[in-house]
Design a protein around this motif. Structure first.
Motif, PDB file in Angstrom:
ATOM      1  N   THR A  63      27.905 130.816 -44.680  1.00 29.41           N
ATOM      2  CA  THR A  63      28.581 130.034 -43.656  1.00 29.41           C
ATOM      3  C   THR A  63      27.526 129.170 -42.969  1.00 29.41           C
ATOM      4  O   THR A  63      26.355 129.221 -43.319  1.00 29.41           O
ATOM      5  CB  THR A  63      29.287 130.932 -42.615  1.00 29.41           C
ATOM      6  OG1 THR A  63      28.302 131.648 -41.873  1.00 29.41           O
ATOM      7  CG2 THR A  63      30.246 131.897 -43.287  1.00 29.41           C
ATOM      8  N   ASP A  64      27.941 128.390 -41.976  1.00 28.88           N
ATOM      9  CA  ASP A  64      27.014 127.469 -41.336  1.00 28.88           C
ATOM     10  C   ASP A  64      25.930 128.180 -40.535  1.00 28.88           C
ATOM     11  O   ASP A  64      24.844 127.646 -40.346  1.00 28.88           O
ATOM     12  CB  ASP A  64      27.776 126.513 -40.411  1.00 28.88           C
ATOM     13  CG  ASP A  64      28.775 125.679 -41.200  1.00 28.88           C
ATOM     14  OD1 ASP A  64      28.407 125.228 -42.287  1.00 28.88           O
ATOM     15  OD2 ASP A  64      29.904 125.495 -40.723  1.00 28.88           O
ATOM     16  N   ASP A  65      26.229 129.383 -40.053  1.00 32.12           N
ATOM     17  CA  ASP A  65      25.257 130.046 -39.176  1.00 32.12           C
ATOM     18  C   ASP A  65      25.057 131.514 -39.508  1.00 32.12           C
ATOM     19  O   ASP A  65      24.452 132.257 -38.762  1.00 32.12           O
ATOM     20  CB  ASP A  65      25.688 129.932 -37.714  1.00 32.12           C
ATOM     21  CG  ASP A  65      27.089 130.492 -37.484  1.00 32.12           C
ATOM     22  OD1 ASP A  65      27.531 130.509 -36.333  1.00 32.12           O
ATOM     23  OD2 ASP A  65      27.744 130.902 -38.473  1.00 32.12           O
TER      24      ASP A  65
ATOM     25  N   SER B 242      34.161 125.543 -49.376  1.00 31.60           N
ATOM     26  CA  SER B 242      33.585 124.822 -48.242  1.00 31.60           C
ATOM     27  C   SER B 242      34.376 123.563 -47.926  1.00 31.60           C
ATOM     28  O   SER B 242      35.063 122.999 -48.774  1.00 31.60           O
ATOM     29  CB  SER B 242      32.125 124.472 -48.537  1.00 31.60           C
ATOM     30  OG  SER B 242      32.025 123.625 -49.669  1.00 31.60           O
ATOM     31  N   SER B 243      34.293 123.137 -46.664  1.00 35.22           N
ATOM     32  CA  SER B 243      34.900 121.878 -46.204  1.00 35.22           C
ATOM     33  C   SER B 243      36.387 121.802 -46.520  1.00 35.22           C
ATOM     34  O   SER B 243      36.865 120.829 -47.099  1.00 35.22           O
ATOM     35  CB  SER B 243      34.173 120.675 -46.830  1.00 35.22           C
ATOM     36  OG  SER B 243      32.812 120.676 -46.504  1.00 35.22           O
TER      37      SER B 243
ATOM     38  N   ARG C 116      20.254 125.743 -47.024  1.00 36.44           N
ATOM     39  CA  ARG C 116      21.699 125.798 -47.272  1.00 36.44           C
ATOM     40  C   ARG C 116      22.199 124.523 -47.924  1.00 36.44           C
ATOM     41  O   ARG C 116      23.141 124.526 -48.690  1.00 36.44           O
ATOM     42  CB  ARG C 116      22.444 126.032 -45.959  1.00 36.44           C
ATOM     43  CG  ARG C 116      22.286 127.433 -45.396  1.00 36.44           C
ATOM     44  CD  ARG C 116      23.216 127.622 -44.199  1.00 36.44           C
ATOM     45  NE  ARG C 116      23.052 128.925 -43.604  1.00 36.44           N
ATOM     46  CZ  ARG C 116      22.171 129.206 -42.663  1.00 36.44           C
ATOM     47  NH1 ARG C 116      21.358 128.261 -42.236  1.00 36.44           N
ATOM     48  NH2 ARG C 116      22.088 130.413 -42.149  1.00 36.44           N
ATOM     49  N   CYS C 117      21.546 123.402 -47.580  1.00 29.37           N
ATOM     50  CA  CYS C 117      21.938 122.135 -48.177  1.00 29.37           C
ATOM     51  C   CYS C 117      21.389 121.993 -49.592  1.00 29.37           C
ATOM     52  O   CYS C 117      21.992 121.345 -50.430  1.00 29.37           O
ATOM     53  CB  CYS C 117      21.446 120.966 -47.323  1.00 29.37           C
ATOM     54  SG  CYS C 117      22.100 120.975 -45.642  1.00 29.37           S
TER      55      CYS C 117
ATOM     56  N   ARG D 192      30.985 127.320 -45.947  1.00 28.71           N
ATOM     57  CA  ARG D 192      30.345 126.385 -45.026  1.00 28.71           C
ATOM     58  C   ARG D 192      31.271 125.218 -44.674  1.00 28.71           C
ATOM     59  O   ARG D 192      32.171 124.871 -45.425  1.00 28.71           O
ATOM     60  CB  ARG D 192      29.046 125.854 -45.633  1.00 28.71           C
ATOM     61  CG  ARG D 192      27.963 126.916 -45.784  1.00 28.71           C
ATOM     62  CD  ARG D 192      26.766 126.374 -46.520  1.00 28.71           C
ATOM     63  NE  ARG D 192      27.115 125.979 -47.881  1.00 28.71           N
ATOM     64  CZ  ARG D 192      26.276 125.351 -48.695  1.00 28.71           C
ATOM     65  NH1 ARG D 192      25.071 125.039 -48.277  1.00 28.71           N
ATOM     66  NH2 ARG D 192      26.660 125.029 -49.914  1.00 28.71           N
ATOM     67  N   PHE D 193      30.998 124.638 -43.512  1.00 29.39           N
ATOM     68  CA  PHE D 193      31.673 123.419 -43.061  1.00 29.39           C
ATOM     69  C   PHE D 193      33.175 123.602 -42.907  1.00 29.39           C
ATOM     70  O   PHE D 193      33.963 122.699 -43.152  1.00 29.39           O
ATOM     71  CB  PHE D 193      31.366 122.248 -43.998  1.00 29.39           C
ATOM     72  CG  PHE D 193      29.905 122.106 -44.321  1.00 29.39           C
ATOM     73  CD1 PHE D 193      28.989 121.837 -43.318  1.00 29.39           C
ATOM     74  CD2 PHE D 193      29.447 122.286 -45.614  1.00 29.39           C
ATOM     75  CE1 PHE D 193      27.635 121.731 -43.610  1.00 29.39           C
ATOM     76  CE2 PHE D 193      28.102 122.184 -45.911  1.00 29.39           C
ATOM     77  CZ  PHE D 193      27.187 121.908 -44.902  1.00 29.39           C
TER      78      PHE D 193
END
Length: 607
Positions: free
Chosen positions: A591-593, A535-536, A76-77, A565-566
């Protein structure tokens, strides 16, 4: 009950592929499609032709994408969006090759009863980037007689060679590793070399000698020969400073001798690549050695330099003098240059004055050593000067660099990609872009305050042909008393830009205002965006639910990849789940998970 029996049968077949492989072509396409996720990578590769004949290649690509994510837990990163054009099979097998070569413990779960040699032989032809390090001795094993067939496969497939801890490569008597490097570079297909952690100086000289080019004047030939003859003399490297390591002696008198010494199987009569290295990516403590050798690198097309410690202005000046010598040679091939962790307030102007033929330039410029910015030279081109720049990346907070920036843009009509980070006074160049750079396709602005540049942003969007726009951490709404006053005309302008397919608004504290972004898909002429990064942005579950309701109502005709994400979406899991379910028919969601993996076969059509 029937489905359970089928599932058990499929798993049994997967576990006994060594015995049942020849029967696979007899399976119907539906059963083979169900079998694919249960196979290891070795057998996935072996049944590829059968999958193609049965027209389930798309399903096979999805399984390869899953395998890649299982191998790389930080995917994901690493991957902002899952690209349909990515060759997931190649990525998987290249990663598997390294894991087996380095004998990582977790690889046993992937191999089951397969031999190491079989897996290396299968995966070697898919390795395009080979990474070698002294942390393990895996690379040395490639020189053994048993692994020579594998090394031969690598000679055909590897295009980029990455060496870590190269400073210690020869201090442990690694003649085997040197042989591997020689085969890959001199007899193989390597055109790009990456040297990290300050390379061994004699190895550095030996490798960069392959950048010298077929054309040399007498003076350059003399200089090159002199550098070879003295490359193992400690005095030759004195300019590196007292902390520089002593160079081990490396008796590489001629390439013919190297072939004859390293192996009786390596003959100089074999195919030999002269001046093959066209790209260097170097981590250096000092620019002294690079500056000394640079004028002879006539075949070098791409040079990337990063200082492991700050490279100060006096060192940069020496590098610029050497670069000028290289560029004055009519056979100079350098078209791509990047420098990082350097301090030189006139660097942008100096480099483009020395080499206006650069197609790509990337600079990460630090403030001066004493944080004192001296009056710099203004960049003044002749009116008819036309730079060849197509890609420009600039990270700098030095005021004088920013003042020179519009002049560069005005003389770069072919600019197609621009990345700018950290600079102030963005309004100085935003207007210039729409007037001077009609071919600009990609614009990425990061860590720049655009809070007072709303009109300039909208004007640019309305007068451009952008395909990708990223405004990351640009404090877009920081001083807005009414956020809709900017977001509404911004969304209207983006909707009107039919060429735009990627938009990133990451790290702008959109929060509830993210709901307005859903209006991109409103009306008879919605946005053509297929990738949206939110994101974020402190988006709460309730905000996402309202966003998803609008998307559901507008029903975008093109499938959207949406990055969420985030964001603090776990504060209300129930509302989050409801919102994601509404988005799923129209979006591939990150998303994160949660990454849509449970319904990938039904919804992720791009992979």
């Amino acid at each position: 009950m029937l489905s359970t029996l089928v599932s058990l049968s499929i798993r049994a077949v997967a576990q006994n592929m060594d015995l049942l492989e020849q029967k696979i072509p007899d399976l119907p396409a539906s059963l083979l499609k169900d079998l694919l996720p249960h196979l290891n990578m070795f057998y996935l590769d072996r049944i590829e032709k059968t999958a193609q004949l049965k027209r389930i290649s798309t399903s096979l690509q999805i399984v390869w994408a899953d395998k890649w994510r299982d191998l790389n837990h930080t995917w994901r990163c690493k991957l902002k969006f899952m690209q349909p054009e990515e060759n997931w099979k190649q990525k998987c097998l290249e990663s598997l090759f390294h894991m087996v070569l380095l004998r990582k413990a977790e690889v046993q779960n992937l191999l089951s009863n397969l031999s190491e040699h079989a897996v290396l032989s299968m995966s070697a032809k898919h390795v395009q980037v080979l990474t070698l390090t002294l942390a393990v001795r895996g690379g040395c094993r490639l020189a053994s007689p048993d692994h020579r067939p594998i090394l031969s496969l690598l000679e055909k497939s590897v295009r980029c060679l990455r060496l870590f801890d190269a400073e210690a490569l020869l201090q442990h008597g690694n003649a085997e590793l040197l042989f591997v490097l020689h085969r890959l570079i001199d007899h193989g297909s390597v055109t790009e070399v990456v040297l990290k952690k300050t390379p061994d100086c004699s190895l550095f000289s030996w490798i960069t000698f392959r950048c010298r080019g077929p054309y040399r004047t007498n003076s350059q030939s003399s200089a090159t020969t002199d550098s070879r003859e003295t490359s193992h003399n400690a005095d030759h490297w004195a300019e590196e400073g007292p902390s520089a390591p002593k160079c081990p002696r490396l008796d590489l008198y001629t390439d013919e001798k190297l072939c004859s010494i390293l192996s009786p199987l390596c003959s100089f009569n074999e195919r030999w690549h002269v001046d093959q290295i066209h790209s260097l990516d170097l981590e250096v403590r000092s620019l002294a050695t690079v500056s000394r050798l640079l004028p002879s690198w006539l075949s070098l097309k791409s040079l990337h330099l990063y200082g492991t410690q700050p490279l100060w202005e006096d060192e940069v000046a020496g590098f610029l003098a050497s670069l000028r010598k290289l560029c004055l040679n009519p056979h100079c091939s350098l078209r791509d240059l990047s420098m990082g962790n350097v301090s030189s307030q006139n660097l942008l102007a100096d480099l483009l004055t020395i080499n206006p033929s650069l197609h790509s330039l990337s600079l990460d410029i630090n403030p001066p050593r004493d944080n004192t910015v001296k009056p710099g030279q203004s960049l003044q081109f002749r009116q008819d000067t036309e730079l060849s720049l197509e890609k420009l990346s600039l990270k700098s907070a030095i005021v004088h660099t920013v003042k020179n920036f519009p002049a560069v843009l005005q003389h770069a009509p072919n600019l197609s990609s621009l990345y700018v980070s950290g600079i102030h006074h963005a309004h100085l160049f935003l207007h210039t872009l729409s007037e001077s750079n009609p071919l600009l396709k990609v614009l990425i602005l990061e860590d720049i305050s655009l809070t007072n540049c709303h009109q300039e942003i909208i004007h640019l969007i309305e007068n451009s042909n952008l395909e990708e726009l990223s405004l990351k951490d640009c404090r877009l709404l920081e001083r807005c008393t009414e956020k809709r006053d900017f977001l509404v005309p911004f969304v209207v302008a983006v909707r009107g830009l039919s060429s735009l397919h990627t938009l990133s608004l990451s790290q702008n504290r959109l929060a509830k205002s993210a709901i307005e972004i859903a209006d991109l898909f409103l009306g008879e002429c919605p946005s053509k965006i297929t990738k949206l990064d939110l994101s974020s942005n402190f988006i709460l579950p309730a905000d996402l639910l309202e966003f998803s309701q609008r998307v559901e109502m507008y029903r975008p005709t093109q499938r959207l990849t949406l990055d969420l994400r985030f964001n603090p979406l776990d504060r209300d899991p129930k509302v989050k789940s409801e919102a994601l379910k509404k988005l799923l028919p129209f979006c591939n969601i990150l998303t994160d998970d949660w990454d849509s993996r449970s319904t990938m076969a039904d919804h992720v059509s791009v992979m």
